[in-house]
Write an enzyme that holds these catalytic residues in place. Structure first.
Site, PDB file in Angstrom:
ATOM      1  N   ALA A   1      -4.441 -14.479 -34.028  1.00 19.80           N
ATOM      2  CA  ALA A   1      -4.502 -14.486 -32.555  1.00 19.80           C
ATOM      3  C   ALA A   1      -4.695 -15.925 -32.069  1.00 19.80           C
ATOM      4  O   ALA A   1      -4.034 -16.377 -31.120  1.00 19.80           O
ATOM      5  CB  ALA A   1      -5.639 -13.595 -32.075  1.00 19.80           C
TER       6      ALA A   1
ATOM      7  N   GLU B   1      22.566   2.966 -10.998  1.00 16.64           N
ATOM      8  CA  GLU B   1      23.477   3.089  -9.858  1.00 16.64           C
ATOM      9  C   GLU B   1      24.493   4.200 -10.096  1.00 16.64           C
ATOM     10  O   GLU B   1      24.865   4.941  -9.185  1.00 16.64           O
ATOM     11  CB  GLU B   1      24.235   1.769  -9.636  1.00 16.64           C
ATOM     12  CG  GLU B   1      23.353   0.581  -9.284  1.00 16.64           C
ATOM     13  CD  GLU B   1      22.895  -0.213 -10.514  1.00 16.64           C
ATOM     14  OE1 GLU B   1      22.536   0.422 -11.534  1.00 16.64           O
ATOM     15  OE2 GLU B   1      22.868  -1.447 -10.460  1.00 16.64           O
TER      16      GLU B   1
ATOM     17  N   HIS C   1      24.052   3.193 -16.072  1.00 16.04           N
ATOM     18  CA  HIS C   1      23.003   2.498 -15.331  1.00 16.04           C
ATOM     19  C   HIS C   1      22.536   3.360 -14.151  1.00 16.04           C
ATOM     20  O   HIS C   1      23.195   4.337 -13.782  1.00 16.04           O
ATOM     21  CB  HIS C   1      23.526   1.145 -14.847  1.00 16.04           C
ATOM     22  CG  HIS C   1      23.701   0.161 -15.965  1.00 16.04           C
ATOM     23  ND1 HIS C   1      24.150  -1.116 -15.768  1.00 16.04           N
ATOM     24  CD2 HIS C   1      23.459   0.269 -17.302  1.00 16.04           C
ATOM     25  CE1 HIS C   1      24.180  -1.756 -16.925  1.00 16.04           C
ATOM     26  NE2 HIS C   1      23.779  -0.922 -17.883  1.00 16.04           N
TER      27      HIS C   1
ATOM     28  N   SER D   1     -16.358  -3.215 -38.906  1.00 14.64           N
ATOM     29  CA  SER D   1     -15.920  -3.367 -37.512  1.00 14.64           C
ATOM     30  C   SER D   1     -15.599  -2.029 -36.848  1.00 14.64           C
ATOM     31  O   SER D   1     -15.199  -1.998 -35.687  1.00 14.64           O
ATOM     32  CB  SER D   1     -14.679  -4.261 -37.461  1.00 14.64           C
ATOM     33  OG  SER D   1     -13.639  -3.662 -38.179  1.00 14.64           O
TER      34      SER D   1
ATOM     35  N   ARG E   1       0.894   0.165 -26.708  1.00 15.67           N
ATOM     36  CA  ARG E   1       1.860  -0.031 -27.806  1.00 15.67           C
ATOM     37  C   ARG E   1       3.239   0.510 -27.425  1.00 15.67           C
ATOM     38  O   ARG E   1       4.265  -0.075 -27.734  1.00 15.67           O
ATOM     39  CB  ARG E   1       1.386   0.693 -29.070  1.00 15.67           C
ATOM     40  CG  ARG E   1       0.356  -0.078 -29.840  1.00 15.67           C
ATOM     41  CD  ARG E   1       0.029   0.630 -31.150  1.00 15.67           C
ATOM     42  NE  ARG E   1      -1.088  -0.022 -31.806  1.00 15.67           N
ATOM     43  CZ  ARG E   1      -1.758   0.499 -32.834  1.00 15.67           C
ATOM     44  NH1 ARG E   1      -1.411   1.679 -33.325  1.00 15.67           N
ATOM     45  NH2 ARG E   1      -2.754  -0.157 -33.376  1.00 15.67           N
TER      46      ARG E   1
ATOM     47  N   ALA F   1      -8.817 -12.962 -35.880  1.00 15.35           N
ATOM     48  CA  ALA F   1      -9.121 -14.195 -35.160  1.00 15.35           C
ATOM     49  C   ALA F   1      -8.163 -15.349 -35.502  1.00 15.35           C
ATOM     50  O   ALA F   1      -7.802 -16.142 -34.632  1.00 15.35           O
ATOM     51  CB  ALA F   1     -10.561 -14.607 -35.471  1.00 15.35           C
TER      52      ALA F   1
ATOM     53  N   THR G   1     -16.162  -9.513 -33.246  1.00 10.13           N
ATOM     54  CA  THR G   1     -15.199  -8.458 -33.604  1.00 10.13           C
ATOM     55  C   THR G   1     -15.618  -7.699 -34.853  1.00 10.13           C
ATOM     56  O   THR G   1     -15.028  -6.678 -35.176  1.00 10.13           O
ATOM     57  CB  THR G   1     -13.814  -9.064 -33.887  1.00 10.13           C
ATOM     58  OG1 THR G   1     -13.959  -9.967 -34.987  1.00 10.13           O
ATOM     59  CG2 THR G   1     -13.285  -9.795 -32.685  1.00 10.13           C
TER      60      THR G   1
END
Ligand SMILES: Nc1nc(O)c(N)c(N[C@@H]2O[C@H](COP(=O)(O)O)[C@@H](O)[C@H]2O)n1
Ligand SMILES: [Zn+2]
Length: 370
Positions: free
Chosen positions: A306, A56, A54, A172, A188, A303, A165
Site C-alpha cells: 500500500a 440510446e 448502448h 489481525s 470489490r 503496509a 493493522t
C-alpha cells in the site's frame, strides 16, 4: 446554458438508469438514456454489458416512432464510432430526434466531441454539461483510463483508531466489524481488478473474490456481473499451490519479475514485468492493467505494498476503515512510507467523505488541493 426543471428531472432519471449497469458494463462506461416527447417519457434505456447495444439504442427501441421530434437525455455524449456496436449519433439522427442533452463529453479519444458535432451537423439542437458532476461520478475508472491511460486506483486500508493493522505477533482477525467487511465486498464488485501482495497471501491465504451471499441484501446483482481480476504482486515468484486464491475458478494474474517453477490452473496467468529498485515495477503493472482495459483497481494490501502505491503516486482515492479499538504502539502500522525528516515532507490528504459503517468509520481521502 440554462436548464429547466424538466431537464434536471429527466437527466436525474437517466443517471439512475446508468447506475443499473455499474457492475456489469466494464470495460465500457455505465450510461443511461431517457427520451421525452411533449413532456412525456416515451423511452428509457441503459447499457447493460459491453457488446450489447448502448443506452440510446434501448431507449430509441422503446420510443419507436415517438422519438421523432423528441428530446434525448444521455449521461454520456452519444458515440460517433464503430466499436462493438454502430454509432448512436447516427441512430439518433435516423430516428429524427429534435434535441439531445448530454451530461458530459465522452473522454474516449475515438469520440471526444465528434458525437455531438455529428448531431449538430444534422440540424439537431445539442446541449452538454447538465448534471456533469453526477455523471462523472458514475464512471471514474473509464474516465481515468480514457483521459490518462491508467485505471482509477483506490487503496483500501483497515486499522484501529490508533492506526494499527495487526498485533506485533501478526494477529489481525478481525479489526473491523461485519458491516465494514460487507461494505468491502460491495466495493470489490465495482472494481475490474483487486491487487494484493504475496506477503498477504502467504500470511492470510485470502480468496480475494466477491461472495454474493455476503453482499448487502438491498443490492440487486445483474446476471451480467463478473468477478474482478485478482492480481498478486509476487516480485520474487514465491507463491506456489495450494492457495485459496488460485483454487477458486476465476481469473488470477500473478505479477512477478521472474518465472514460476510450478504449474497453475488454467484460470491463473503469470505475467512477468520489469523490476525497479529490485521490486516489480508498479508503473509497468498498472500500464499492463490499462492495456487489459481494466478501468478501476482496488489495492487491498499490507503496509509495504500500500505504501509503495502511495509513494509511486499510483492512487486516486484512499478508503480507510477505522475500528473503535486500540492496538498499541507495538502493533503494525497501516502504511510503510520512506523515513521522513521534515513535516513539510509529510503527505497530506483531504477528506472527501466520512461515514459510519456499522461500528466502524469509513474515511475517504483524496489528494490535498495545492
Ligand atoms: N453514449 C454512450 N452510450 C453507451 O451506452 C455507451 N456504452 C457508450 N460507450 C462509448 O462507446 C465505447 C464502446 O463502444 P462499443 O460498445 O465497443 O461499441 C465506449 O468506450 C464509450 O466511448 N456511449
Ligand atoms: Zn453508442
Amino acid at each position: 446554458m440554462s436548464w429547466s426543471q424538466d431537464d434536471f428531472q429527466h437527466m436525474r432519471r437517466a443517471i439512475e438508469l446508468a447506475r443499473r449497469g455499474r457492475f456489469s458494463t466494464r470495460p465500457n462506461p455505465a450510461v443511461g438514456c431517457v427520451i421525452v416527447r411533449d413532456g412525456r417519457v416515451v423511452g428509457e434505456g441503459f447499457h447493460p454489458k459491453a457488446g450489447e447495444p448502448h443506452a440510446e439504442v434501448f431507449a430509441l427501441r422503446a420510443a419507436g416512432e415517438l422519438a421523432r421530434g423528441a428530446t434525448a437525455y444521455v449521461t454520456l455524449e452519444p458515440c460517433s464510432h464503430y466499436g462493438r456496436t454502430p454509432p448512436c449519433a447516427e441512430a439518433l439522427i435516423r430516428a429524427g430526434v429534435g434535441r439531445v442533452v448530454a451530461a458530459m463529453v465522452d473522454p474516449n479519444p475515438q469520440v471526444a466531441g465528434r458525437g455531438l458535432s455529428m448531431l449538430r451537423e444534422a440540424g439537431i439542437e445539442v446541449a452538454s454539461g447538465l448534471l456533469e458532476g453526477d455523471a462523472l461520478a458514475i464512471n471514474p475508472g473509464f474516465i481515468k483510463r480514457m483521459s490518462e491511460g491508467r485505471p482509477f486506483i483506490r487503496i483500501k486500508l483497515a486499522a484501529s483508531v490508533d492506526g494499527r493493522t495487526a498485533l506485533a505477533n501478526g494477529h489481525s482477525k478481525w479489526i473491523t466489524g461485519p458491516q465494514a467487511r460487507q461494505d468491502v465486498q460491495r466495493m470489490r464488485l465495482a472494481h475490474g481488478a483487486i491487487i494484493t501482495g504475496a506477503d498477504s497471501v502467504l500470511a492470510d491465504d485470502p480468496a480475494m473474490n466477491v461472495r454474493p451471499e455476503q453482499l448487502p441484501a438491498s443490492l440487486t446483482l445483474p446476471d451480467t456481473w463478473s468477478q474482478p481480476l485478482r492480481v498478486v504482486v509476487d516480485g520474487r515468484a514465491r507463491l506456489a499451490p495450494p492457495l485459496r486464491l488460485t483454487a477458486i475458478e476465476s481469473p488470477v494474474l500473478l505479477a512477478s519479475t521472474r518465472a514460476y517453477g510450478c504449474d497453475w490452473p488454467d484460470w491463473v496467468e503469470s505475467w512477468q514485468g520489469p523490476s525497479r529498485c529490485d521490486k516489480l515495477d508498479l508503473h509497468a503493472l498498472v500500464a499492463e492493467l490499462a492495456e487489459r482495459q481494466i478501468n478501476t483497481v482496488m489495492v487491498e494490501a499490507g503496509a509495504s505494498l500500500a505504501g509503495a502505491f502511495l509513494s509511486a503516486g499510483l492512487w486516486d482515492e484512499l478508503i480507510l476503515y477505522q475500528a473503535p479499538k486500540m492496538m498499541g504502539s507495538d502493533g503494525r502500522g497501516v502504511v510503510n512510507l520512506p523515513e521522513l525528516a521534515e513535516m513539510t515532507q509529510v503527505p497530506e490528504f483531504q477528506f472527501k467523505d466520512v461515514r459510519r459503517v456499522g461500528a466502524d468509520l469509513r474515511l475517504t481521502l483524496v489528494r490535498a488541493e495545492s
